[in-house]
Design an enzyme around this catalytic site. Structure first.
Site, PDB file in Angstrom:
ATOM      1  CB  SER A  33      -4.089  -9.052   6.095  1.00  0.00           C
ATOM      2  OG  SER A  33      -4.713  -8.289   5.092  1.00  0.00           O
ATOM      3  CG  ASN A  34      -1.647  -6.901   1.813  1.00  0.00           C
ATOM      4  OD1 ASN A  34      -2.202  -5.841   1.590  1.00  0.00           O
ATOM      5  ND2 ASN A  34      -2.009  -8.033   1.222  1.00  0.00           N
ATOM      6  CG  HIS A  35       0.671  -2.482   6.158  1.00  0.00           C
ATOM      7  ND1 HIS A  35      -0.016  -2.259   7.324  1.00  0.00           N
ATOM      8  CD2 HIS A  35       1.844  -3.059   6.518  1.00  0.00           C
ATOM      9  CE1 HIS A  35       0.709  -2.683   8.347  1.00  0.00           C
ATOM     10  NE2 HIS A  35       1.845  -3.174   7.882  1.00  0.00           N
ATOM     11  CB  ALA A 100      -2.306  -5.965  -1.914  1.00  0.00           C
TER      12      ALA A 100
END
Ligand code: CTP
Ligand code: CA
Length: 226
Positions: A33-35, A100
């Site tokens: 995943s991402n932030h 995102a």
């Protein structure tokens, strides 16, 4: 002051917004995943609802409450977000892709938890996810389609490439090297890039920025063929 932004600018319009990160499963307990916090997309959904739009938020996993008068569809992976987006965008007026989205996902999802092996490394093969906003822009009855571009260099040039490559109506470009803005922050500053040129919106709260963006997008939508 919360009541001040009830302009009715988007009354009668359906607005669909993607927000947050996606999660791409590796096995039953692990993911990529991402932030992304989802804050910008949620602020846009709140502002669109305040402007009178029928507002749908297609959200990856976030810690945020759903804004008032907004309908949220919860998704996890990019493929889930793609399906929900294409379904809901088909009859919408304005589509804003603020999510995102993970560019790749593991080619296989292991059915059982992957055990640590004897070797010092393992290889994970990733395959490309579908481009959601580009697919929405290819719909026969396409909505006014807006993408984001988070860039660490050549902001306007890269944003304009995304505008052209994905056939978008507008790109909201984010300079991720600027301190105090972007991903997890409560503030943001952006440059709008479209066929008409560029427009800078200086740093402000994501709430204020969202209202500014909704005002500008409502005007552009009204003077477009969508
Ligand atoms: N986007 C999308 N679906 C994807 C990837 C991105 O809808 N699979 C959308 C994002 O929500 C954003 C825009 O496309 O509105 C640009 O995302 P970005 O990650 O900046 O662009 P990419 O085309 O993925 O290119 P790169 O990551 O290489 O810069
Ligand atoms: Ca990307």
């Amino acid at each position: 002051a919360a009541g001040l932004f009830q302009t009715g600018l988007l009354a009668g319009k359906k607005v669909v917004i993607t927000a947050g990160p996606t999660r791409e499963a590796i096995d039953p307990v692990r993911y990529i995943s991402n932030h992304s916090s989802g804050k910008m997309g949620y602020a846009l959904a709140e502002a669109a609802a305040e402007a009178g739009a029928h507002t749908l938020l297609i959200s990856g996993p976030t810690q945020l409450p759903c804004p008032a008068r907004v309908t949220r569809i919860d998704v996890v992976s990019a493929v889930d977000m793609f399906a929900a987006s294409l379904r809901e965008a088909a009859d919408c007026d304005l589509f804003i892709a603020s999510a995102a989205v993970a560019d790749y996902r593991p080619r296989e999802v292991a059915e059982q938890k992957i055990k640590k092996g004897e070797g010092e490394s393992i290889t994970l093969t990733l395959v490309k996810n579908p481009d959601i906003v580009a697919a929405v822009a290819r719909l026969p009855q396409r909505p006014f389609t807006v993408g984001f571009a988070a860039e660490s260099e050549h902001l306007v040039e890269y944003a304009r490439r995304k505008l052209v490559r994905k056939k978008l109506d507008l790109v909201i470009a984010n300079d991720i090297t600027q301190p105090g803005i972007g991903f997890n922050s409560d503030n943001n500053a952006v440059t709008l890039v479209d066929a008409a040129g560029e427009q800078v919106i200086d740093q402000r709260s994501k709430t204020q920025l969202a209202r500014e963006l909704v005002t500008i997008l409502a005007e552009k939508l009204a003077s477009s063929s969508h």
